[in-house]
Scaffold this motif. Sequence first.
Motif, PDB file in Angstrom:
ATOM      1  N   GLU B  64       0.839  -1.195   0.000  1.00 16.08           N
ATOM      2  CA  GLU B  64       0.000   0.000   0.000  1.00 16.08           C
ATOM      3  C   GLU B  64       0.872   1.242   0.000  1.00 16.08           C
ATOM      4  O   GLU B  64       2.031   1.199   0.419  1.00 16.08           O
ATOM      5  CB  GLU B  64      -0.914   0.015   1.233  1.00 16.08           C
ATOM      6  N   THR B  65       0.287   2.348  -0.426  1.00 20.70           N
ATOM      7  CA  THR B  65       1.046   3.595  -0.391  1.00 20.70           C
ATOM      8  C   THR B  65       1.104   4.123   1.021  1.00 20.70           C
ATOM      9  O   THR B  65       0.252   3.827   1.860  1.00 20.70           O
ATOM     10  CB  THR B  65       0.389   4.666  -1.269  1.00 20.70           C
ATOM     11  N   ARG B  66       2.130   4.927   1.260  1.00 25.21           N
ATOM     12  CA  ARG B  66       2.321   5.459   2.607  1.00 25.21           C
ATOM     13  C   ARG B  66       3.073   6.775   2.444  1.00 25.21           C
ATOM     14  O   ARG B  66       3.935   6.908   1.567  1.00 25.21           O
ATOM     15  CB  ARG B  66       3.144   4.435   3.388  1.00 25.21           C
ATOM     16  N   VAL B  67       2.766   7.750   3.264  1.00 22.68           N
ATOM     17  CA  VAL B  67       3.470   9.030   3.198  1.00 22.68           C
ATOM     18  C   VAL B  67       4.813   8.870   3.893  1.00 22.68           C
ATOM     19  O   VAL B  67       4.862   8.467   5.049  1.00 22.68           O
ATOM     20  CB  VAL B  67       2.638  10.140   3.875  1.00 22.68           C
ATOM     21  N   LEU B  91       2.853   4.732  -6.751  1.00 24.62           N
ATOM     22  CA  LEU B  91       2.629   3.300  -6.955  1.00 24.62           C
ATOM     23  C   LEU B  91       1.810   3.110  -8.235  1.00 24.62           C
ATOM     24  O   LEU B  91       0.722   3.663  -8.365  1.00 24.62           O
ATOM     25  CB  LEU B  91       1.890   2.714  -5.742  1.00 24.62           C
ATOM     26  N   THR B  92       2.377   2.317  -9.187  1.00 21.93           N
ATOM     27  CA  THR B  92       1.725   2.228 -10.502  1.00 21.93           C
ATOM     28  C   THR B  92       1.505   0.788 -10.928  1.00 21.93           C
ATOM     29  O   THR B  92       1.965  -0.154 -10.271  1.00 21.93           O
ATOM     30  CB  THR B  92       2.612   2.888 -11.571  1.00 21.93           C
ATOM     31  N   ALA B  98       6.128  -5.546 -12.285  1.00 23.71           N
ATOM     32  CA  ALA B  98       7.479  -5.868 -11.825  1.00 23.71           C
ATOM     33  C   ALA B  98       7.424  -6.831 -10.645  1.00 23.71           C
ATOM     34  O   ALA B  98       8.181  -7.811 -10.586  1.00 23.71           O
ATOM     35  CB  ALA B  98       8.209  -4.588 -11.442  1.00 23.71           C
ATOM     36  N   ILE B  99       6.504  -6.563  -9.739  1.00 24.20           N
ATOM     37  CA  ILE B  99       6.361  -7.446  -8.563  1.00 24.20           C
ATOM     38  C   ILE B  99       5.954  -8.844  -9.027  1.00 24.20           C
ATOM     39  O   ILE B  99       6.441  -9.858  -8.531  1.00 24.20           O
ATOM     40  CB  ILE B  99       5.328  -6.870  -7.565  1.00 24.20           C
ATOM     41  N   THR B 225      -5.960   9.731 -13.669  1.00 20.58           N
ATOM     42  CA  THR B 225      -4.683   9.510 -12.974  1.00 20.58           C
ATOM     43  C   THR B 225      -4.043   8.250 -13.522  1.00 20.58           C
ATOM     44  O   THR B 225      -4.648   7.521 -14.305  1.00 20.58           O
ATOM     45  CB  THR B 225      -4.912   9.316 -11.459  1.00 20.58           C
ATOM     46  N   ASP B 226      -2.807   7.970 -13.070  1.00 20.03           N
ATOM     47  CA  ASP B 226      -2.214   6.695 -13.485  1.00 20.03           C
ATOM     48  C   ASP B 226      -1.545   5.965 -12.324  1.00 20.03           C
ATOM     49  O   ASP B 226      -0.620   5.199 -12.508  1.00 20.03           O
ATOM     50  CB  ASP B 226      -1.228   6.899 -14.638  1.00 20.03           C
TER      51      ASP B 226
END
Lengths: 242, 418
Positions: B64-67, B91-92, B98-99, B225-226
């Motif tokens: 997950e994204t995180r600041v 995060l795209t 890639a993961i 957005t992307d």
Amino acid sequence: MTDLIKIVKLNKQYENEDVVTPVLHELSFNIKSGEFVSIIGPSGSGKSTLMHILGFLDRLSSGEYFFEDKDVSKFTEDELAQMRSQKVGFVFQQFNLLPKTSVLENVKLPLLYVDITEGERDKRAREAVKSVGLEHRVNYLSNQLSGGEKQRVAIARALVNNPAVIFADEPTGNLDSKSGQQIMKLLYDLNTKEGHTVILVTHETYTAEHAKRILKLKDGNLVSDELVPEDRRQNAISGELK
Amino acid sequence: MLTKDYFKLASVSFRRNLLRTLLSGLGIVISIASVIVVISAAQGVKGFIIGQFDSFGSNLLQTETRVPSTGSINSGDSAQAQALGTVITTLTLDDMLAIRKLPNIVTNYGYQMGQAVATSPTDKKTVMLWGASATFLDIDTGKIKEGRFYTEEEDASLTRVAVLGSEVASELFGDINPVGQTIKIKQKNFEVIGVFAKRGAALFFNLDAVVYVPVKTLQKQILGTDYVSAITSQYRDKSKLTATIADVQDLLRARHNIDLSDPDKDDFIVTTSDDVANILDTILGGFTILLVALAAISLIVGGVGIMNIMYVSILERTFEIGLRKAVGATREQILRQFLIEAVLVTTMGGITGIILGVLISLGIAGVAKIQGFAWSFVIPLYSVILATGFSIVCGLIFGLYPARRAAELDPIEALRKE
Ligand SMILES: Nc1ncnc2c1ncn2[C@@H]1O[C@H](COP(=O)(O)OP(=O)(O)O)[C@@H](O)[C@H]1O
Ligand SMILES: [Mg+2]
């Protein structure tokens, strides 16, 4: 015969919050095994107090008390409980039976605190009930009995441990004269026929004369120690009131 | 005196004072029952929540994204910044691909979520709009009831297709089969190509109220957005999980140009379902301790009740105690008689409480199941042992004072109380 009980200069006083009540003064006497002794005196003279001390329910304040040559004045609570369990049986004026409990269970009570099997307890209790002539009442509840029967249950309970001495404190006090007479006959027989040592507390001369010997208390003092003349004793036992 | 004799005495006394005995044990029954119910319910909630996570698929590794932390301040500021609306856009879907190439990864999907109003010709409903890769159903356990899920090609070509959760389908279309129908989301028409089977009650959000659309369609046609908010990956071998997590971290740090020596600078966080279970354990454990502590207080109240009733009963039985002492009972024998009575009351109360607690827990599980919750009925052995131990100790503690009073009674005084 050796001395069963020997007391020397026994004193007893009650102490409740600064109030000291002297009850027994410098009592000295001996009782041999197999004797039948009455302790007589007016109400409040200290008879019950003396009996409680002799029966290990209470402690003396000063003096000496030997039971079977053992100095019991220094016994611990537990040792006194053991003496009560093994050496003495009590019969009280108030019968003191467990209510709503069968004759058999009442008689068994002292055996609960003796390490024997339940079967042995049952056997001994039934024998004791039989010895007071109540085998036909063995499963009755204590409150279904007459006063005389209750006191006989109490005597059976006192006998069940085969004690060295039986104490009876005014055993006829709550009975009519006929039942009282029967109870006294029973105690007399226990002494003369079975060889039990009996110590009887009473305030009635006539009742006291069932015994061979009378100790007289007055205000906590021993005022006389006399044998009962055999003719008076026979009168008491045959029930001829005078 | 034999142990058997004490039990016999206790049973006689209980029969004589049946109502009183029952009442004195009642407090213990209630508190032990609540201990059992609390512990069992906590297990049920835990099982249910873990079941919820399992419905997303097994062997999951969540990215997950995180600041990123600014460095100087404590770690709490990351969550705070995210709550304040700081959006991480790094995060795209390329990260996802890639993961997916990492050794222990089976497959994965990226997603972006938001709320939206979906409109059918007859009705409208606020739904959870879930833009996910077409690989979503390779991992998630949801079942398609009507139609089909969208394909990689539809995702790549930004096709406007939607798959509906069962609740959305029935609310927007009623009895009509929604497949082939059109719904409108943010002024754009989407063709309904599939409907999910009902998934049941949910804790965090209602999976039956979701509209699934291809993630790229959502990004390009609606959001403009992307980036994605998270990537859910499925790993193959649990024993290699630690290495896999490290692989994902290294990969993303390299791709996002993050200083390898400082994890505080990460703009993502990798978690697993094990982490979720651990957090749940901590939270539920805290709640359980709190509730058990409350139940323990009620146990003390119950114990004081027993002490009270025993005390009254000893006053009433003074004559009996005096008589027992007069015929030879020692203080210890009297003490044991009353202590065993107290322990028997609390132990029987405890056993009744356990039975009652099990029945109530069974009832809760039954109701939860009828309500559609995946709730399993569990009574952990430790809770039964704990409850029994509590009851015995309670009897010993609260029986001791009255029993000692009984043991110390003076026989002559006591015999006057006939
Ligand atoms: N626990 C006690 N505290 C104070 N005085 C007592 C206590 N027990 C008995 N007495 C007193 O001791 C005296 C003798 O009592 P008791 O032995 O019962 O006499 P008896 O049996 O000869 O009638 C009485 O004056 C009685 O009030
Ligand atoms: Mg008297």
